[in-house]
Every structure is written in structure tokens, then in C-alpha cells.
Design an enzyme around this catalytic site. Structure first.
Site, PDB file in Angstrom:
ATOM      1  N   PHE A  96       0.832  -1.214   0.000  1.00 27.18           N
ATOM      2  CA  PHE A  96       0.000   0.000   0.000  1.00 27.18           C
ATOM      3  C   PHE A  96       0.862   1.258   0.000  1.00 27.18           C
ATOM      4  O   PHE A  96       0.481   2.272  -0.570  1.00 27.18           O
ATOM      5  CB  PHE A  96      -0.930  -0.004   1.218  1.00 27.18           C
ATOM      6  CG  PHE A  96      -1.936   1.105   1.203  1.00 27.18           C
ATOM      7  CD1 PHE A  96      -1.670   2.299   1.866  1.00 27.18           C
ATOM      8  CD2 PHE A  96      -3.135   0.963   0.525  1.00 27.18           C
ATOM      9  CE1 PHE A  96      -2.595   3.337   1.847  1.00 27.18           C
ATOM     10  CE2 PHE A  96      -4.067   1.988   0.494  1.00 27.18           C
ATOM     11  CZ  PHE A  96      -3.799   3.180   1.159  1.00 27.18           C
ATOM     12  N   GLU A  97       2.051   1.177   0.595  1.00 29.50           N
ATOM     13  CA  GLU A  97       2.956   2.336   0.680  1.00 29.50           C
ATOM     14  C   GLU A  97       3.877   2.474  -0.537  1.00 29.50           C
ATOM     15  O   GLU A  97       4.617   3.450  -0.659  1.00 29.50           O
ATOM     16  CB  GLU A  97       3.815   2.244   1.942  1.00 29.50           C
ATOM     17  CG  GLU A  97       3.070   2.504   3.235  1.00 29.50           C
ATOM     18  CD  GLU A  97       2.200   1.344   3.658  1.00 29.50           C
ATOM     19  OE1 GLU A  97       2.576   0.178   3.414  1.00 29.50           O
ATOM     20  OE2 GLU A  97       1.114   1.583   4.215  1.00 29.50           O
ATOM     21  N   ALA A 134       4.993  -7.916  -2.885  1.00 27.63           N
ATOM     22  CA  ALA A 134       4.309  -9.215  -2.962  1.00 27.63           C
ATOM     23  C   ALA A 134       3.055  -9.154  -2.104  1.00 27.63           C
ATOM     24  O   ALA A 134       3.150  -9.050  -0.868  1.00 27.63           O
ATOM     25  CB  ALA A 134       5.237 -10.323  -2.468  1.00 27.63           C
ATOM     26  N   HIS A 169      -9.079  -8.158   2.258  1.00 32.76           N
ATOM     27  CA  HIS A 169      -7.995  -7.163   2.356  1.00 32.76           C
ATOM     28  C   HIS A 169      -7.071  -7.206   1.138  1.00 32.76           C
ATOM     29  O   HIS A 169      -6.587  -6.180   0.671  1.00 32.76           O
ATOM     30  CB  HIS A 169      -7.202  -7.421   3.635  1.00 32.76           C
ATOM     31  CG  HIS A 169      -6.380  -6.261   4.068  1.00 32.76           C
ATOM     32  ND1 HIS A 169      -5.044  -6.367   4.380  1.00 32.76           N
ATOM     33  CD2 HIS A 169      -6.696  -4.953   4.224  1.00 32.76           C
ATOM     34  CE1 HIS A 169      -4.568  -5.170   4.711  1.00 32.76           C
ATOM     35  NE2 HIS A 169      -5.556  -4.301   4.635  1.00 32.76           N
ATOM     36  N   PHE A 174       5.831  -1.584 -12.754  1.00 31.91           N
ATOM     37  CA  PHE A 174       5.036  -2.324 -11.772  1.00 31.91           C
ATOM     38  C   PHE A 174       5.521  -3.767 -11.675  1.00 31.91           C
ATOM     39  O   PHE A 174       5.309  -4.562 -12.596  1.00 31.91           O
ATOM     40  CB  PHE A 174       3.560  -2.294 -12.190  1.00 31.91           C
ATOM     41  CG  PHE A 174       2.631  -2.938 -11.206  1.00 31.91           C
ATOM     42  CD1 PHE A 174       2.084  -4.197 -11.447  1.00 31.91           C
ATOM     43  CD2 PHE A 174       2.285  -2.291 -10.026  1.00 31.91           C
ATOM     44  CE1 PHE A 174       1.202  -4.788 -10.541  1.00 31.91           C
ATOM     45  CE2 PHE A 174       1.408  -2.876  -9.121  1.00 31.91           C
ATOM     46  CZ  PHE A 174       0.879  -4.123  -9.382  1.00 31.91           C
ATOM     47  N   ARG A 177       7.428 -17.256  -8.587  1.00 30.64           N
ATOM     48  CA  ARG A 177       7.651 -16.036  -9.398  1.00 30.64           C
ATOM     49  C   ARG A 177       8.746 -15.137  -8.810  1.00 30.64           C
ATOM     50  O   ARG A 177       8.938 -14.020  -9.253  1.00 30.64           O
ATOM     51  CB  ARG A 177       6.327 -15.279  -9.546  1.00 30.64           C
ATOM     52  CG  ARG A 177       5.331 -16.009 -10.446  1.00 30.64           C
ATOM     53  CD  ARG A 177       3.882 -15.677 -10.159  1.00 30.64           C
ATOM     54  NE  ARG A 177       2.992 -16.383 -11.087  1.00 30.64           N
ATOM     55  CZ  ARG A 177       2.635 -17.660 -10.931  1.00 30.64           C
ATOM     56  NH1 ARG A 177       3.083 -18.380  -9.899  1.00 30.64           N
ATOM     57  NH2 ARG A 177       1.849 -18.253 -11.815  1.00 30.64           N
TER      58      ARG A 177
HETATM   59  N1  LIG Z   1      -1.194  -8.249   3.390  1.00 33.75           N
HETATM   60  C1  LIG Z   1      -0.178  -7.601   2.715  1.00 33.75           C
HETATM   61  C2  LIG Z   1       0.157  -6.281   2.969  1.00 33.75           C
HETATM   62  N2  LIG Z   1      -0.520  -5.586   3.900  1.00 33.75           N
HETATM   63  C3  LIG Z   1      -0.016  -4.326   4.470  1.00 33.75           C
HETATM   64  C4  LIG Z   1      -0.333  -3.099   3.598  1.00 33.75           C
HETATM   65  O1  LIG Z   1       0.428  -3.117   2.406  1.00 33.75           O
HETATM   66  C5  LIG Z   1      -0.007  -1.811   4.362  1.00 33.75           C
HETATM   67  O2  LIG Z   1       1.371  -1.822   4.686  1.00 33.75           O
HETATM   68  C6  LIG Z   1      -0.816  -1.651   5.628  1.00 33.75           C
HETATM   69  O3  LIG Z   1      -2.194  -1.790   5.295  1.00 33.75           O
HETATM   70  C7  LIG Z   1      -0.580  -0.297   6.294  1.00 33.75           C
HETATM   71  O4  LIG Z   1      -0.928   0.752   5.425  1.00 33.75           O
HETATM   72  N3  LIG Z   1       1.167  -5.692   2.285  1.00 33.75           N
HETATM   73  C8  LIG Z   1       1.868  -6.387   1.336  1.00 33.75           C
HETATM   74  O5  LIG Z   1       2.798  -5.839   0.732  1.00 33.75           O
HETATM   75  N4  LIG Z   1       1.547  -7.683   1.062  1.00 33.75           N
HETATM   76  C9  LIG Z   1       0.547  -8.322   1.724  1.00 33.75           C
HETATM   77  O6  LIG Z   1       0.288  -9.530   1.445  1.00 33.75           O
HETATM   78  C1  LIG Z   2      -3.094  -9.204   1.337  1.00 36.64           C
HETATM   79  C2  LIG Z   2      -3.348  -9.111   2.781  1.00 36.64           C
HETATM   80  O1  LIG Z   2      -3.624  -8.060   3.304  1.00 36.64           O
HETATM   81  C3  LIG Z   2      -3.426 -10.382   3.526  1.00 36.64           C
HETATM   82  O2  LIG Z   2      -2.126 -10.886   3.733  1.00 36.64           O
HETATM   83  C4  LIG Z   2      -4.098 -10.186   4.868  1.00 36.64           C
HETATM   84  O3  LIG Z   2      -4.495 -11.457   5.283  1.00 36.64           O
HETATM   85  P1  LIG Z   2      -5.970 -11.615   5.878  1.00 36.64           P
HETATM   86  O4  LIG Z   2      -6.923 -11.307   4.728  1.00 36.64           O
HETATM   87  O5  LIG Z   2      -6.065 -13.063   6.322  1.00 36.64           O
HETATM   88  O6  LIG Z   2      -6.113 -10.621   7.024  1.00 36.64           O
END
Ligand SMILES: Nc1c(NC[C@H](O)[C@H](O)[C@H](O)CO)[nH]c(=O)[nH]c1=O
Ligand SMILES: CC(=O)[C@@H](O)COP(=O)(O)O
Length: 154
Positions: free
Chosen positions: A58-59, A81, A89, A114, A128
Site C-alpha cells: 500500500f505504501e 508481494a 484485504h 510495476f 515467481r
Molecule cells: N497483506 C499484505 C500487505 N498488507 C499491508 C499493507 O500493504 C499496508 O502496509 C498496511 O495496510 C498499512 O498501510 N502488504 C503487502 O505488501 N503484502 C501483503 O500480502
Molecule cells: C493481502 C493481505 O492483506 C493479507 O495478507 C491479509 O491477510 P488476511 O486477509 O487473512 O487478514
């Protein structure tokens, strides 16, 4: 015969910024390794590659936007990733990461690439990140070199 423009794969003299998310570091670290290996093997100097780490995908657009604003890179690579969990989420994180990088790429004067894996399983991500389905970091770096050289012709 049409006049065709395309970038070659010589990275000599290029400078690259890489923003990578720390979340799933066991994967994203391999993506960075693949990207740096690709850039160096195609003529980019090690010292001309900067890597910035952000907490999660997200960042990534935030970090990439700051790198573009430095006005010192020929391209910025975005590596991460996002691996599906048990809630929706995944859709939001992956969606905002791709939308943010895409919007930045269209407004920036340099290529913004990207290279964020968005997978349903850990196994798909591992495959990958340098296993049997290649390395998304390497692929993203190849595209970056080509786009830099294409932009220089346009
Ligand atoms: N679940 C994953 C995340 N979650 C965290 C978000 O990217 C972000 O850092 C948080 O919501 C705070 O703003 N991030 C990934 O890169 N990969 C994931 O699987
Ligand atoms: C992509 C995500 O945010 C994921 O890793 C979070 O896992 P969950 O949906 O089980 O909270």
C-alpha cells in the site's frame, strides 16, 4: 516498411530507483536480488541503483512518488508481494498498489514500472521470485531498461 521505435537493452549510464515493500520480505528480497542482478548484467553500475524499503505494498506508490520527485533516476521500479489471506484485504491492498503506481507512471516524466506480485498462494509467489516461473524483479528491470531507452528516442 513502417518506422518502428523500440528501446534496446543496454543499461550503461542509467540510474535506477527501486522501491520495495518489506511485507513478505522472504519474497520481496528475492525480487530485489533479481532486479539488481538484471540491471548490473545489462551495464548498470551498482552505485547507480538506490533501494528504498517501505512497510507494505500500500505504501509503494508513496515511496515511488518520492523517488520520482528526486529527479535523479532514469526509471523507478516498484517491487512487492501481495498474497491473498482469509479476508477481502488482498483486493484493497493489491488494487491500491496497482492504481497508485499506474497513476504515477502516467504523470511522471520517467518510466515507473510495476513489479508487484499479486498471488493467491505463497507457492505462487515463491515460483515467481526466482523459481520455476521466473523472477518478477528481473522481468521488471528488463522492462525498465527498455523503456528508458525508448523514452530517449521519443
Ligand atoms: N497483506 C499484505 C500487505 N498488507 C499491508 C499493507 O500493504 C499496508 O502496509 C498496511 O495496510 C498499512 O498501510 N502488504 C503487502 O505488501 N503484502 C501483503 O500480502
Ligand atoms: C493481502 C493481505 O492483506 C493479507 O495478507 C491479509 O491477510 P488476511 O486477509 O487473512 O487478514
Amino acid at each position: 516498411m513502417p518506422h518502428v521505435l523500440e528501446g534496446d537493452l543496454n543499461g550503461a549510464g542509467h540510474k535506477y530507483g527501486i522501491v520495495v515493500s518489506r511485507f513478505n520480505d522472504f519474497i520481496t528480497g528475492r525480487l530485489v536480488d533479481g532486479a539488481v542482478d538484471c540491471l548490473v548484467r545489462h551495464g548498470v553500475q551498482d552505485g547507480d541503483i538506490d533501494v528504498v524499503r517501505v512497510p507494505g505494498a500500500f505504501e509503494i506508490p508513496m515511496g515511488a512518488r518520492k523517488l520520482v520527485a528526486r529527479n535523479k533516476y532514469d526509471a523507478v521500479l516498484c517491487l512487492g508481494a501481495v498474497i491473498r489471506g482469509g479476508t477481502p484485504h488482498f483486493e484493497f491492498v493489491a488494487g491500491e498498489a496497482s492504481k497508485g503506481v499506474g497513476a504515477l507512471a502516467l504523470e511522471a516524466a520517467i518510466p515507473v514500472l510495476f513489479g508487484v506480485l499479486t498471488t493467491n498462494t505463497i507457492e505462487q509467489a515463491v515460483e515467481r521470485a526466482g523459481v520455476k516461473s521466473g523472477n518478477k524483479g528481473w522481468e521488471t528491470a528488463m522492462a525498465a531498461i527498455e523503456m528508458v531507452n525508448l523514452y530517449r528516442q521519443m
